[in-house]
Design a protein around this motif. Sequence first.
Motif, PDB file in Angstrom:
ATOM      1  N   THR A 528       0.951  -8.354   0.722  1.00 27.25           N
ATOM      2  CA  THR A 528      -0.295  -8.496   1.487  1.00 27.25           C
ATOM      3  C   THR A 528      -1.515  -8.058   0.696  1.00 27.25           C
ATOM      4  O   THR A 528      -2.625  -8.064   1.226  1.00 27.25           O
ATOM      5  CB  THR A 528      -0.213  -7.700   2.808  1.00 27.25           C
ATOM      6  OG1 THR A 528       0.149  -6.337   2.538  1.00 27.25           O
ATOM      7  CG2 THR A 528       0.828  -8.301   3.736  1.00 27.25           C
ATOM      8  N   TRP A 529      -1.332  -7.678  -0.564  1.00 24.72           N
ATOM      9  CA  TRP A 529      -2.505  -7.413  -1.395  1.00 24.72           C
ATOM     10  C   TRP A 529      -3.316  -8.696  -1.525  1.00 24.72           C
ATOM     11  O   TRP A 529      -2.759  -9.778  -1.784  1.00 24.72           O
ATOM     12  CB  TRP A 529      -2.078  -6.960  -2.787  1.00 24.72           C
ATOM     13  CG  TRP A 529      -1.484  -5.583  -2.853  1.00 24.72           C
ATOM     14  CD1 TRP A 529      -1.498  -4.626  -1.893  1.00 24.72           C
ATOM     15  CD2 TRP A 529      -0.789  -5.014  -3.977  1.00 24.72           C
ATOM     16  NE1 TRP A 529      -0.849  -3.500  -2.335  1.00 24.72           N
ATOM     17  CE2 TRP A 529      -0.411  -3.698  -3.611  1.00 24.72           C
ATOM     18  CE3 TRP A 529      -0.460  -5.483  -5.247  1.00 24.72           C
ATOM     19  CZ2 TRP A 529       0.288  -2.854  -4.473  1.00 24.72           C
ATOM     20  CZ3 TRP A 529       0.233  -4.651  -6.111  1.00 24.72           C
ATOM     21  CH2 TRP A 529       0.602  -3.344  -5.728  1.00 24.72           C
ATOM     22  N   PRO A 530      -4.641  -8.629  -1.379  1.00 23.54           N
ATOM     23  CA  PRO A 530      -5.465  -9.850  -1.481  1.00 23.54           C
ATOM     24  C   PRO A 530      -5.274 -10.596  -2.791  1.00 23.54           C
ATOM     25  O   PRO A 530      -5.329 -11.823  -2.823  1.00 23.54           O
ATOM     26  CB  PRO A 530      -6.896  -9.310  -1.350  1.00 23.54           C
ATOM     27  CG  PRO A 530      -6.756  -8.007  -0.632  1.00 23.54           C
ATOM     28  CD  PRO A 530      -5.431  -7.438  -1.055  1.00 23.54           C
ATOM     29  N   GLU A 531      -5.016  -9.861  -3.874  1.00 26.97           N
ATOM     30  CA  GLU A 531      -4.878 -10.507  -5.177  1.00 26.97           C
ATOM     31  C   GLU A 531      -3.678 -11.454  -5.222  1.00 26.97           C
ATOM     32  O   GLU A 531      -3.652 -12.402  -6.007  1.00 26.97           O
ATOM     33  CB  GLU A 531      -4.714  -9.455  -6.290  1.00 26.97           C
ATOM     34  CG  GLU A 531      -5.895  -8.504  -6.415  1.00 26.97           C
ATOM     35  CD  GLU A 531      -5.689  -7.223  -5.617  1.00 26.97           C
ATOM     36  OE1 GLU A 531      -6.214  -6.178  -6.031  1.00 26.97           O
ATOM     37  OE2 GLU A 531      -5.020  -7.264  -4.558  1.00 26.97           O
ATOM     38  N   PHE A 532      -2.663 -11.168  -4.411  1.00 25.47           N
ATOM     39  CA  PHE A 532      -1.510 -12.059  -4.316  1.00 25.47           C
ATOM     40  C   PHE A 532      -1.621 -12.991  -3.109  1.00 25.47           C
ATOM     41  O   PHE A 532      -1.220 -14.150  -3.172  1.00 25.47           O
ATOM     42  CB  PHE A 532      -0.210 -11.262  -4.217  1.00 25.47           C
ATOM     43  CG  PHE A 532       0.251 -10.660  -5.512  1.00 25.47           C
ATOM     44  CD1 PHE A 532       0.205 -11.392  -6.693  1.00 25.47           C
ATOM     45  CD2 PHE A 532       0.734  -9.363  -5.565  1.00 25.47           C
ATOM     46  CE1 PHE A 532       0.636 -10.838  -7.895  1.00 25.47           C
ATOM     47  CE2 PHE A 532       1.164  -8.795  -6.757  1.00 25.47           C
ATOM     48  CZ  PHE A 532       1.109  -9.534  -7.923  1.00 25.47           C
ATOM     49  N   ALA A 533      -2.163 -12.496  -2.007  1.00 19.01           N
ATOM     50  CA  ALA A 533      -2.136 -13.247  -0.748  1.00 19.01           C
ATOM     51  C   ALA A 533      -3.178 -14.357  -0.692  1.00 19.01           C
ATOM     52  O   ALA A 533      -2.964 -15.360  -0.006  1.00 19.01           O
ATOM     53  CB  ALA A 533      -2.336 -12.290   0.438  1.00 19.01           C
ATOM     54  N   ASN A 534      -4.286 -14.217  -1.399  1.00 19.71           N
ATOM     55  CA  ASN A 534      -5.432 -15.093  -1.147  1.00 19.71           C
ATOM     56  C   ASN A 534      -5.722 -16.109  -2.241  1.00 19.71           C
ATOM     57  O   ASN A 534      -6.829 -16.658  -2.309  1.00 19.71           O
ATOM     58  CB  ASN A 534      -6.684 -14.244  -0.896  1.00 19.71           C
ATOM     59  CG  ASN A 534      -6.562 -13.421   0.371  1.00 19.71           C
ATOM     60  OD1 ASN A 534      -5.713 -13.698   1.216  1.00 19.71           O
ATOM     61  ND2 ASN A 534      -7.385 -12.395   0.517  1.00 19.71           N
ATOM     62  N   LEU A 535      -4.736 -16.398  -3.095  1.00 18.84           N
ATOM     63  CA  LEU A 535      -4.936 -17.422  -4.121  1.00 18.84           C
ATOM     64  C   LEU A 535      -4.446 -18.784  -3.652  1.00 18.84           C
ATOM     65  O   LEU A 535      -3.380 -18.893  -3.037  1.00 18.84           O
ATOM     66  CB  LEU A 535      -4.188 -17.047  -5.421  1.00 18.84           C
ATOM     67  CG  LEU A 535      -5.073 -16.513  -6.552  1.00 18.84           C
ATOM     68  CD1 LEU A 535      -5.673 -15.174  -6.148  1.00 18.84           C
ATOM     69  CD2 LEU A 535      -4.261 -16.372  -7.833  1.00 18.84           C
ATOM     70  N   HIS A 536      -5.241 -19.813  -3.952  1.00 16.21           N
ATOM     71  CA  HIS A 536      -4.841 -21.195  -3.694  1.00 16.21           C
ATOM     72  C   HIS A 536      -3.874 -21.626  -4.801  1.00 16.21           C
ATOM     73  O   HIS A 536      -4.082 -21.310  -5.975  1.00 16.21           O
ATOM     74  CB  HIS A 536      -6.078 -22.102  -3.707  1.00 16.21           C
ATOM     75  CG  HIS A 536      -5.845 -23.479  -3.164  1.00 16.21           C
ATOM     76  ND1 HIS A 536      -5.092 -24.429  -3.836  1.00 16.21           N
ATOM     77  CD2 HIS A 536      -6.267 -24.081  -2.022  1.00 16.21           C
ATOM     78  CE1 HIS A 536      -5.064 -25.539  -3.140  1.00 16.21           C
ATOM     79  NE2 HIS A 536      -5.774 -25.367  -2.023  1.00 16.21           N
ATOM     80  N   PRO A 537      -2.794 -22.350  -4.459  1.00 15.22           N
ATOM     81  CA  PRO A 537      -1.813 -22.719  -5.487  1.00 15.22           C
ATOM     82  C   PRO A 537      -2.350 -23.651  -6.561  1.00 15.22           C
ATOM     83  O   PRO A 537      -1.747 -23.756  -7.638  1.00 15.22           O
ATOM     84  CB  PRO A 537      -0.697 -23.389  -4.689  1.00 15.22           C
ATOM     85  CG  PRO A 537      -1.355 -23.875  -3.431  1.00 15.22           C
ATOM     86  CD  PRO A 537      -2.403 -22.852  -3.133  1.00 15.22           C
TER      87      PRO A 537
END
Length: 963
Positions: A528-537
């Motif tokens: 749930t860290w934003p750096e992992f959770a919020n990237l577009h593929p």
Amino acid sequence: MSNAKSLEELEQKQDFIRRHIGPSPAQVSDMLSALEVSSVQELIDQTVPASIRLEQPLTVGESRTEVETLSYLKSVASKNKVFKSYIGQGYHPTNVPHVILRNVLENPGWYTAYTPYQPEIAQGRLESLLNFQTMTLDLTGLDLASASLLDESTAAAEAMGLAKRVSKAKKANAFFIADDVHTQTIDVVTTRAEQFGFEIIVGKAEDAVNHDIFGALFQYPTTSGEVVDITDLIAGVQSKKAIACVAADIMSLLLLKAPGKLGADVVLGSAQRFGVPMGYGGPHAAFFATRDAYKRSLPGRIIGVSKDRLGNDALRMAMQTREQHIRRDKANSNICTAQVLLANMAAFYAVYHGPQGLKTIAQRIHRFADILATGLKAKGIALKHSTWFDTLTVVSDSKDDVTARAIAKGVNFATNHEGEYSISVSETTTRADITELFDIILGEGHGLSVDAIAADVEANGSESIPASLVRDDEVLTHPNFNSYHSETDMLRYIKRLESKDLSLNHSMISLGSCTMKLNATAEMIPITWPEFANLHPFCPLDQAEGYQIMIGELHDWLVNITGYDAVSLQPNSGAQGEYAGLIAIRKYHESRGDAHRNVCLIPSSAHGTNPASAQMASMKIVVVNCDKNGNVDMVDLKAKAEEVSENLSCIMITYPSTHGVYEETIREICDIIHEHGGQVYMDGANMNAQVGVTSPGFIGSDVSHLNLHKTFCIPHGGGGPGVGPIGVKSHLAPFMPNHSVINVPGTNIGNGAVSAAPYGSAAILPISWAYITMMGSEGLKQATEMAIVNANYLTHELSKHFPILYRGRNNRVAHECIVDLRPLKEQSGITEMDVAKRLQDYGFHSPTMSFPVAGTLMIEPTESESKGEIDRFIEAMVSIKGEIEKVISGEWSIENNPLVFAPHTQGDVLGNEWDRAYDRFYAAFPVPAVAKNKFWPTVTRIDDVYGDRNLVCSCPAVETYRD
């Protein structure tokens, strides 16, 4: 001093290993004593054939502490650049309601539950999945929905398969895909079609009727954002007796007419933007709906409403439950893992916001698109389309300059086509963001005011959705979507459902072959860290450097652990991994001019997904017999390999075997297949008994899938998510999946994708990465060894009361055992189902029932369970054996005993009437240990026959709630 410090550091590093492995040193000693061995190594020597034991230890490094691991991973994650994403194309930023984030995604009560094969102790997640199906039906306008598929693209591939099965255009062999469907979907569907031998035609949507086809796929709205009335296109396809499939944006369906109302036969899409992070591609639940007439051809799982023994409404998995295990190569699909945890999140998102809240979100998104479009057009910017929901495609000869300015501002547009870029606004878009977009596209000083444009749009109305496509019917009218809009109410609803479900935070879930082991909190935190959770593929690779580092390290570790040369992390389930591995084998043969090699040998004991996957790769299946000891019958194998030698493609074999033993002949099996020109596919389901002790590559196989959601600690999530990467030897590496949007290094350009995102369910890969990091080489080996110790101790103790069906060398088992209940069933009439349900009264989930042998229980304790918990399970089984003996002796009749009435709910035990041959208290508390941690099933035995005859797959009518 330095020695003392070194010792202290070593102890700290081993802390996680000690916490992951359940038994204490004293408990291990007691178990070894019971097994009459002096050490763990002696037991391993007795159990694992020396010929397959690794000669060198793993080289994944020393174990790290939880603090070290999370600190390092945070530094890696910080290398990801979390830009504002307007890329769209099926993936959108979303606001995850915190009440759902904390109480579902981050809650082991939701993420450690197993697939609801025992519905009496899974009523909570079943209700949530029924909400998901009801939501799907309301938004799509169709009759029947499944309880999620793996992602939008694979759902589209499943739609193609359904179309072929049900279409009356029997002579047609082509499937049409509109060229404005998402690129990754075209890729995945094309890959699936190639395996089935279907022709794919990609063209303008209106050209579908000009071809001889069995089905067609349209995007609604299109990938470039246009909102088109496809009623006539659908009718044209159907006039050719073909099936019309529509991939729809779920948020747009709050404002757009339902595709089912336009005539669609199948509607599918991703539920990601209903409160699930993008996560660099997944995991995300796909929705899938079709007509009632096609229900027998629907892939995946369906939740249905039935009755329990007392006549109460009760939920269960209907029809498609374990379909691939029962129908094997005749199954509709090889799908085994769904995306239950993510489907539950999407369903709760709909419950929390309700119909009006969702509509408000959709209207806000659309209004921002209108504001952006109005401002751009006022400044002479050309838009490709005159209609849209959330996505604008700009036609521009200054595309490169604009996108460069966007990157400089930390903003990503979609830039797939020459002279065009697209902007997809989302739930997270603000007025300030619109101003920033004007600045990027027009340059500063453009003079546009968002407030002024908004007022203009409000005054003049919007025509960007055609009047004929404006939704005019109510959706989500059921009370579940209209009752829990305050956080207090929502929190209590989530908790109420959670309390109905047995999960790993209650007790051991000892499902053989499914390895329900500890999912440590430290492993779960990074997802749930934003750096992992919020990237577009599909963001530029230089923005995903942290992901690339983490994925690269995980890749190298899995290569070392498996003994292979390369790994693909794209498959997002075990079954998907099987499929990808078989495609690699097939392409390898084709590259050598051996396209005729299409025979797959499969032992009779194999997982049902094996023949189902082989069928999906268009292989001819030849079953190899097992001998009386449960091993592959070598005489039969040699004969059949010789018989099909010229056309042999591969063998699919599980190791240790599905019967829970290390077969002594495994190397010989590999040699026989290779001698006849075939490849060896080793199913990774039982990898928990290999890591650090042996490996598929060392044994001699060519390709395996790994269940990261089992052996490598990704939680089962109530039936998904999963990750099923494949490891391959070097000669198969060029044939692993690639991706048409983001090239995957190490594979051939042009290799098709098997999942929508290039790295599949990337967001949960940190779980396995953290597990391997914190265990290290030695810890991983210890985990395997302790899985073997626990399994053999359990087997030894149960064998005093039950026959154990199969054993290996020195009377040992691998990591699981099969308890044979058939003799007791013959004597008493008590079935394995009765035993499974009675275990619920003792606070346990049933082991794997009637697989791989009917009338048995396959039990796997894993390394994470302590001796105390294993002893508690043994006590329950021994007590149940005593109950069966009372039936045999006549003390209890076959009609009146606690097993046939199990499980017992509070309402059952406390009811006014009690005419049972046993005491109420004994029904609920058969042994003292149960009273210390009583788990109450919320319904009694469910009537499967009633549910099959009365298939209801949406939330019960309001009248039911009034009653």
